[in-house]
Structures are given as C-alpha cells and as structure tokens.
Design an enzyme around this catalytic site. Structure first.
Site, PDB file in Angstrom:
ATOM      1  N   TYR A   1       1.135  -1.077  -0.426  1.00 42.98           N
ATOM      2  CA  TYR A   1       0.239   0.039  -0.252  1.00 42.98           C
ATOM      3  C   TYR A   1       1.486   1.608   0.084  1.00 42.98           C
ATOM      4  O   TYR A   1       1.944   1.531   1.185  1.00 42.98           O
ATOM      5  CB  TYR A   1      -0.801   0.175   1.165  1.00 42.98           C
ATOM      6  CG  TYR A   1      -1.943   0.865   1.454  1.00 42.98           C
ATOM      7  CD1 TYR A   1      -3.382   0.860   0.828  1.00 42.98           C
ATOM      8  CD2 TYR A   1      -2.189   2.123   1.888  1.00 42.98           C
ATOM      9  CE1 TYR A   1      -4.579   1.441   0.407  1.00 42.98           C
ATOM     10  CE2 TYR A   1      -3.430   2.263   2.134  1.00 42.98           C
ATOM     11  CZ  TYR A   1      -4.147   3.028   1.892  1.00 42.98           C
ATOM     12  OH  TYR A   1      -4.950   3.865   1.195  1.00 42.98           O
TER      13      TYR A   1
ATOM     14  N   SER B   1       0.834  -7.883   2.053  1.00 42.16           N
ATOM     15  CA  SER B   1       0.141  -6.422   2.140  1.00 42.16           C
ATOM     16  C   SER B   1      -0.660  -6.532   1.753  1.00 42.16           C
ATOM     17  O   SER B   1      -1.162  -7.580   1.037  1.00 42.16           O
ATOM     18  CB  SER B   1       0.789  -5.618   2.772  1.00 42.16           C
ATOM     19  OG  SER B   1       0.462  -4.594   3.428  1.00 42.16           O
ATOM     20  N   GLN B   2      -0.552  -5.135   1.145  1.00 44.16           N
ATOM     21  CA  GLN B   2      -1.960  -5.087  -0.470  1.00 44.16           C
ATOM     22  C   GLN B   2      -0.578  -5.596  -1.411  1.00 44.16           C
ATOM     23  O   GLN B   2      -2.200  -6.294  -2.327  1.00 44.16           O
ATOM     24  CB  GLN B   2      -1.943  -3.941  -0.747  1.00 44.16           C
ATOM     25  CG  GLN B   2      -2.248  -3.268  -2.105  1.00 44.16           C
ATOM     26  CD  GLN B   2      -2.412  -1.440  -2.301  1.00 44.16           C
ATOM     27  OE1 GLN B   2      -2.939  -0.837  -2.191  1.00 44.16           O
ATOM     28  NE2 GLN B   2      -0.856  -1.184  -3.328  1.00 44.16           N
TER      29      GLN B   2
ATOM     30  N   ASP C   1       0.538  -8.340  13.990  1.00 46.18           N
ATOM     31  CA  ASP C   1       0.179  -7.934  12.984  1.00 46.18           C
ATOM     32  C   ASP C   1      -1.578  -7.237  12.881  1.00 46.18           C
ATOM     33  O   ASP C   1      -2.048  -8.080  13.238  1.00 46.18           O
ATOM     34  CB  ASP C   1       0.252  -9.246  11.933  1.00 46.18           C
ATOM     35  CG  ASP C   1      -0.418  -8.471  10.659  1.00 46.18           C
ATOM     36  OD1 ASP C   1      -0.116  -6.613  10.643  1.00 46.18           O
ATOM     37  OD2 ASP C   1      -0.129  -8.118   9.396  1.00 46.18           O
TER      38      ASP C   1
ATOM     39  N   HIS D   1       3.629  -5.973  11.630  1.00 44.33           N
ATOM     40  CA  HIS D   1       3.470  -6.463   9.839  1.00 44.33           C
ATOM     41  C   HIS D   1       4.224  -6.100   9.119  1.00 44.33           C
ATOM     42  O   HIS D   1       4.377  -6.933   8.529  1.00 44.33           O
ATOM     43  CB  HIS D   1       2.510  -5.030   9.501  1.00 44.33           C
ATOM     44  CG  HIS D   1       2.286  -5.203   7.881  1.00 44.33           C
ATOM     45  ND1 HIS D   1       1.407  -6.567   7.888  1.00 44.33           N
ATOM     46  CD2 HIS D   1       2.232  -4.363   7.012  1.00 44.33           C
ATOM     47  CE1 HIS D   1       1.009  -6.393   6.335  1.00 44.33           C
ATOM     48  NE2 HIS D   1       1.038  -5.281   5.477  1.00 44.33           N
TER      49      HIS D   1
END
Length: 322
Positions: A92, A187-188, A273, A303
């Site tokens: 992201y 992640s994203q 996370d 994360h």
C-alpha cells in the site's frame, strides 16, 4: 506488542462470516471481458540500468479501461529461452520504484515482472508512474474508500483488473513461459495476489505474504490501524452507509477470491500484526480452494511478518512449484 487476536488453534479453524454476492463471478467476468476489449498493447523498452547480471525492460500495457499501466520486466542476462515467470504486486502506497530494488527473483534464473499500482507510489520506496484517471466521489484520504459507493466504481476494481492484465502482459514476452507462472506480493500486494489467484485459473503457484484486503467485516471492526481504519473514518462521517459499504467490499474480499484459488499456495502471517490481523489472513487461507496450501506463522512479529525469512521460505517453496 501482546497478542490481540484469536489463539492459534482457533485461528487454524477460523472462517469468515463474509458472504460472496450472488453475482460475484458474473461481476468479475464482465469486468475482465470489458478490459479485454482494449488491445493489451504490451510494450517492452530496454533500460540501461548499469546492472551486469540482468536485463531490464520498462513495460507499459493497457489495464482497466485501456489505461496505461507501468511495470518492470527483469530477466537474467543471457536468457535465450522462455523462463518461469514470477509476477509481483506492491504494498500500500508504494510504486514499482527503480529496477535495482527488484533483483531477488531474476537472481534465481526466473523472469520477474513487478506491476506499478495505479495512483500510488508516493508514500515510500522509489516512486511510481501510473495515474488513476477515474474516481471522484467523496472519499476519506487514502485509497480504501475511493468509489466505495458501488462495486462498479470501487478503486480496487481497477487495480485487480490491472493485475490480471499484468499477468497477461508479462506472459506475452517471448522470454517468459506462460505455463509456469507464479504470483506473489506482501500486504496490499498479497491482497492483489489473492485476487489474481482467484481470477486467473492456470497459475502454477500463489504466495500471498501477510495479505491485506481480507475478511472486511472482521478487519474493519477489529483493528484501528490504517489502511482498514480509513473505512471506519469514512463511515463515521457517512452515517448509515455501513451496509452499502460492506456490500461493495464483498466483491473485493480476498476470502472470496481464495475460495476460487486453483493453484498451490504459500501464505504467511504475524500473530502480532494489527495492520492485517492474523484472523483475516487465516480467513483467506482456510478458504483457499486448492488442497496444496501452507502458511508460515511468525509468533512475535507485527506487519513485517517474516521479512527476509519469508523470502527464504518462498525461495525454498518455489523450487517444488516453479
């Protein structure tokens, strides 16, 4: 940070309450059909990077709406025959950055394609170069609520379509082997990986790392950390719109793409996370349709997850799958 989510034994059995819309498959079939009405027009321009062990191409292809999307294709120097292909998606706020930021997978003798994420690339890393020509409805700052008024308008409809087209673009190069294609991201990038894993039926391997964009009903009420928090802050102002927003998000939930996953998969999660809570990751993992699946669990990580240790796990895992 102490553990805040479910105990690990409950995570391994956890199932999301999110339900896929009845027209989920029709929506995505229609979206991709419309995108393919535009010529893919994949162009590969050689780049002089000063790197001796790889060849790099500046790539442009037509994504959602025919909009130009950028990427890097990196090949081992001297490659003369089609190579296994790894397509990567970015976290992201980041963009494709600079070519020397992406040397791991080409160093294994594989072709590597990294997709720029439209409208992003201004928060970290080496930047991005892909505009997002659409979207103008009221939204909270960030990307999570852009076009959340309807699934047809939602930002990630464009991004996920770009990602499918990125696979098609990378496969169109004569030195990539379309029959041996893996997708991965963190992640994203992991959330985009899940979407592609559910939308492209002939992948060889799928590796979502601490994936975002999963189990929206739980994520939006469990964590107050961004980017999920953008949705709550939007709904704080737009009172009474929760059901409408969750309906839109249900078309983009990694859990529903996972239920359509048709390739072996390697997931990862960190039990501390709070950006992508482990229960939301396990929701997608437990829904993943293909029987050949595993998940790396990092007990005391937030994360960042496994970081380089997860990359090492992916390298080992890919030997058997790509």
């Amino acid at each position: 940070m102490p553990l805040f989510d479910l105990p690990l034994d409950e995570l391994r059995a956890y199932r999301s309450v999110s339900t896929a819309p009845d027209d989920f498959d029709a929506f995505w079939n229609r979206t991709l059909t419309e995108a393919r009405e535009h010529d893919l027009d994949a162009r590969f321009e050689p780049v002089d990077t000063g790197l001796a062990t790889v060849r790099v191409f500046d790539v442009t292809f037509a994504g959602f709406g025919g909009h130009p999307v950028k990427g890097w294709l990196t090949l081992p120097a001297g490659a003369g025959a089609p190579l296994p292909l790894v397509v990567q998606f970015i976290g992201y706020g980041g963009g494709r950055g600079l070519p020397h930021e992406h040397l791991l997978w080409a160093s294994t003798g594989r072709a590597h394609f990294v997709m720029d994420t439209r409208g992003q690339g201004s928060a970290w890393g080496g930047g991005g170069g892909t505009a997002d020509p659409e979207g103008g409805a009221p939204a909270y700052p960030g990307f999570m609520t852009r076009g959340i008024d309807a699934p047809e308008n939602y930002y990630y409809r464009r991004v996920f379509t770009d990602a499918v087209r990125a696979v098609e673009a990378a496969r169109s190069h004569p030195l990539t082997d379309a029959a041996r294609t893996a997708v991965l991201g963190s992640s994203q990038g992991g959330g985009i990986t899940l979407a592609v894993g559910g939308l492209v039926p002939d992948l060889t391997a799928v590796a979502p790392d601490v994936p975002f964009l999963c189990d929206f009903p739980r994520a939006t009420t469990l964590t107050d950390r961004h980017p999920y928090r953008e949705i709550g802050l939007y709904l704080r102002t737009h009172r009474g719109r929760t059901d409408d927003a969750l309906r839109t998000l249900s078309y983009f939930d990694g859990v529903h793409f996972a239920a359509r996953g048709s390739a072996p998969a390697l997931f990862s999660t960190g039990l501390e996370d709070q950006t992508c809570p482990p229960s939301t990751v396990f929701a997608a993992f437990n829904a993943w349709r293909h029987d050949d699946k595993s998940i790396e669990v990092y007990d005391f990580n937030d994360h960042e997850g496994g970081g380089p240790f997860q990359e090492a796990a992916q390298l080992r895992w890919m030997r058997s799958h790509l």
